[in-house]
Design a protein around this motif. Structure first.
Motif, PDB file in Angstrom:
ATOM      1  N   ARG A   1       0.824  -1.216   0.000  1.00  0.00           N
ATOM      2  CA  ARG A   1       0.000   0.000   0.000  1.00  0.00           C
ATOM      3  C   ARG A   1       0.853   1.259   0.000  1.00  0.00           C
ATOM      4  O   ARG A   1       0.505   2.281  -0.611  1.00  0.00           O
TER       5      ARG A   1
ATOM      6  N   PHE B   1      -7.567   6.946   0.255  1.00  0.00           N
ATOM      7  CA  PHE B   1      -7.617   6.830   1.706  1.00  0.00           C
ATOM      8  C   PHE B   1      -8.927   7.426   2.233  1.00  0.00           C
ATOM      9  O   PHE B   1      -9.482   8.362   1.646  1.00  0.00           O
ATOM     10  N   ASN B   2      -9.392   6.877   3.356  1.00  0.00           N
ATOM     11  CA  ASN B   2     -10.643   7.358   3.942  1.00  0.00           C
ATOM     12  C   ASN B   2     -10.482   8.664   4.698  1.00  0.00           C
ATOM     13  O   ASN B   2     -11.439   9.423   4.835  1.00  0.00           O
TER      14      ASN B   2
ATOM     15  N   HIS C   1      -5.020   7.905   7.885  1.00  0.00           N
ATOM     16  CA  HIS C   1      -4.555   6.707   7.187  1.00  0.00           C
ATOM     17  C   HIS C   1      -3.495   7.056   6.148  1.00  0.00           C
ATOM     18  O   HIS C   1      -2.511   6.324   5.970  1.00  0.00           O
TER      19      HIS C   1
ATOM     20  N   LYS D   1      -0.056   7.756   7.896  1.00  0.00           N
ATOM     21  CA  LYS D   1       0.722   6.572   8.297  1.00  0.00           C
ATOM     22  C   LYS D   1       1.626   6.114   7.163  1.00  0.00           C
ATOM     23  O   LYS D   1       2.781   5.754   7.374  1.00  0.00           O
ATOM     24  N   ASN D   2       1.107   6.131   5.949  1.00  0.00           N
ATOM     25  CA  ASN D   2       1.903   5.709   4.800  1.00  0.00           C
ATOM     26  C   ASN D   2       2.944   6.759   4.426  1.00  0.00           C
ATOM     27  O   ASN D   2       4.050   6.412   3.997  1.00  0.00           O
TER      28      ASN D   2
END
Length: 435
Positions: free
Chosen positions: A352, A377-378, A382, A385-386
């Motif tokens: 991801r 992403f929602n 989120h 984090k990536n």
């Protein structure tokens, strides 16, 4: 053995540092005529300090240096009565406002000393510089609570630098002297010194940049006889220019884009001609090869020049002298692929996160936290984090800015573009769709 003369060049034609404020710098500034014209108009005709916004490595500092030289050359050629002169070096932004203000005043003092004769020939009031010159060139002691003598009477100094010599200035006295020099040499509408305040993005958030610029507004940005050009990337310059306390002090930003691809062969040819000392010089990276690395580096001129230097340094003189231009170009392409593969091999991420890097590259290489939905992403958390994982491997750089979630504060780095190149070309392993 001196490498560059053996190849037929006086010195390194791929030098990375900004162009000089000189006729040479003007000759090497290729593909920037429209930007140069716009910047000169703001410097000569505007009454606010200029703001340049653009990606890292795009050449903003070089543009300002050449603009300052062109403005001063117009005065030399008697085309205008406005006299503009550049400060010796760009000023790098710092979090410590007091230290940065001192840097500005020292740079202004040095510009007066460097241009004393030119100011005199231009019928400008020339300050008595002997005492400050002696002070600037004396050994310097850093410390606090230092009492030093000054031409304005005794004074104390609670921080910064003080001369070990017999001539000194209080902090306030030194600054008062510089302000007076500026007023006398550059009456309203007759020009001024041009200084660069560089790398605003180093402050990371627009809030930090705003606080710093508000602190220096009166002692630096309100100086008579100074034309400042503020340079920043990742949207930070645009963000701070719109703040209420800086309204009327800073201009609307000029957006500086990468040099158009069609100008790159002329840009490199200009450098190769300028540094060449004989007709049959052998370029380690030709104009055609440079177009390729410019594409791989996502039109980052600084990174492209750096890669060209590194390739030249990795081969000895005989390699270039014994091969044709085509053979050298093939070797350079192979070298660049090897560098990209090496960087990709150093990165270990989840599918991801890899997908986010590839999507970000397709998005243009920069985005803001508010773009999370465009990357699947929602919410911001989120995506963040990536992004943190990408930062861990130095393939992106970002700054957290709670004040402006729309600012394009996430950007692929030089390493990131090489990694993307390796993956997109399948250099180390086949690219799996969606990974």
């Amino acid at each position: 053995m001196n490498f560059w003369p053996e190849l037929g060049f006086g010195s390194n034609p791929y030098i990375v540092k900004p162009l000089p404020s000189s006729a040479d710098g003007r000759a090497l500034l290729v593909g920037r005529d429209a930007d140069l014209k716009s910047l000169l108009r703001r410097i000569e005709e505007g009454d606010t300090h200029v703001v340049l916004e653009g990606p890292n490595g795009v050449g903003k500092t070089s543009l300002v240096a050449v603009a300052a030289w062109v403005a001063s050359d117009r005065f030399r050629q008697k085309q205008t009565n406005q006299l503009y002169l550049p400060l010796p070096e760009p000023l790098q932004i710092k979090e410590d406002a007091s230290e940065f203000i001192s840097d500005c005043y020292f740079a202004i003092a040095r510009a007066f000393l460097d241009n004393e004769d030119f100011l005199r020939r231009g019928d400008r009031k020339t300050p008595k510089t002997r005492e400050i010159k002696t002070w600037l060139e004396s050994p310097v002691t850093k410390g606090r609570g230092i009492n030093i003598s000054t031409p304005f009477g005794g004074g104390g100094m609670t921080g910064g630098s003080a001369s070990n010599g017999s001539v000194g200035f209080s902090n306030a006295g030194f600054r008062a002297t510089i302000r007076n020099w500026l007023r006398e040499a550059f009456p309203e509408g007759t020009g001024g010194l041009v200084g660069v305040i560089d790398n605003l993005e180093l402050l990371e958030t627009s809030d930090a940049a705003r606080r710093l610029l508000e602190e220096i507004r009166d002692p630096v940005l309100q100086l008579t006889g100074m034309r400042w050009v503020l340079c920043g990337a990742r949207g930070i310059a645009r963000s701070v220019a719109a703040t209420p306390r800086l309204n009327g002090v800073l201009s609307d930003p000029i957006e500086i884009s990468p040099v158009a691809h069609g100008y790159i062969p002329d840009l490199i040819d200009a450098r190769l001609r300028h540094y060449s000392i004989r007709p049959n010089s052998k370029a380690p990276v030709s104009a055609g090869s440079f177009e390729h690395v410019y594409d791989v580096s996502h039109k980052n001129l600084r990174d492209s020049l750096r890669h060209a230097q590194s390739f030249a340094a990795d081969r000895d003189t005989n390699f270039f002298l014994s091969r044709t231009e085509s053979e050298i170009a093939t070797e350079f392409a192979s070298w660049l692929e090897g560098l990209a593969v090496k960087h990709e091999a150093s990165v270990r991420m989840q599918p991801r996160t890899w997908k986010l890097l590839e999507d970000l590259a397709a998005f243009g290489g920069t985005c803001s936290p508010s773009d999370f939905d465009q990357f699947g992403f929602n919410d911001r958390a989120h995506m963040r984090k990536n992004v943190v994982e990408l930062e861990r491997y130095s393939v992106v750089i970002s700054s957290k800015d709670d004040d402006d979630q729309r600012r394009r504060s996430i950007e692929i780095t030089s390493k990131g573009w090489l990694v993307h190149y390796s993956r997109s070309q399948g250099l180390s392993s086949p690219v799996i769709p969606g990974i």
